[in-house]
Design an enzyme around this catalytic site. Structure first.
Site, PDB file in Angstrom:
ATOM      1  N   MET A  16       0.860  -1.108  -0.147  1.00  0.00           N
ATOM      2  CA  MET A  16      -0.154  -0.069  -0.200  1.00  0.00           C
ATOM      3  C   MET A  16       0.603   1.109  -0.167  1.00  0.00           C
ATOM      4  SD  MET A  16      -2.894   1.541   3.173  1.00  0.00           S
ATOM      5  CE  MET A  16      -2.192  -0.105   4.177  1.00  0.00           C
ATOM      6  N   PRO A  17       0.772   1.436  -0.746  1.00  0.00           N
ATOM      7  CA  PRO A  17       1.277   3.263  -0.789  1.00  0.00           C
ATOM      8  C   PRO A  17       0.915   4.379  -0.327  1.00  0.00           C
ATOM      9  CG  PRO A  17       1.114   1.601  -3.349  1.00  0.00           C
ATOM     10  CD  PRO A  17       0.508   1.166  -2.338  1.00  0.00           C
ATOM     11  N   ILE A  18       1.786   4.882   0.056  1.00  0.00           N
ATOM     12  CA  ILE A  18       1.256   6.397   1.239  1.00  0.00           C
ATOM     13  C   ILE A  18       2.120   7.358   1.082  1.00  0.00           C
ATOM     14  CG2 ILE A  18       1.254   7.330   3.302  1.00  0.00           C
ATOM     15  CD1 ILE A  18       1.141   4.492   4.848  1.00  0.00           C
TER      16      ILE A  18
END
Length: 66
Positions: free
Chosen positions: A1-3
Site C-alpha cells: 500500500m503506497p502512502i
C-alpha cells in the site's frame, strides 16, 4: 500500500487539495502499477508561522511584501 505524505503551507482551498490528491494518486498508480484503491495520501498543512526558508518564517516573508 503506497502512502504519500505531503507537507504544504496552509491556505489552499478544498478544490486545490482535491486536485493535488488526484494527481498524486494517478502518478503513484502509473509509476508503481498500483491499484488506485491501495493508494493513501496524507496532507499535512503547516501554519505559516511554523515553516521557514533561509531562516525567515513564511509569515514574516509575506508581511514584508505588503
Amino acid at each position: 500500500m503506497p502512502i504519500a505524505i505531503l507537507n504544504i503551507i496552509e491556505g489552499r482551498d478544498l478544490e486545490k487539495k482535491r486536485a493535488l490528491t488526484n494527481a498524486v494518486t494517478e502518478a503513484i498508480c502509473k509509476s508503481l502499477d498500483a491499484p488506485m484503491q491501495s493508494v493513501r495520501v496524507i496532507i499535512n498543512e503547516m501554519l505559516k508561522e511554523n515553516y521557514a526558508i533561509a531562516g525567515e518564517l513564511i509569515c514574516d516573508r509575506e508581511a514584508a511584501k505588503h
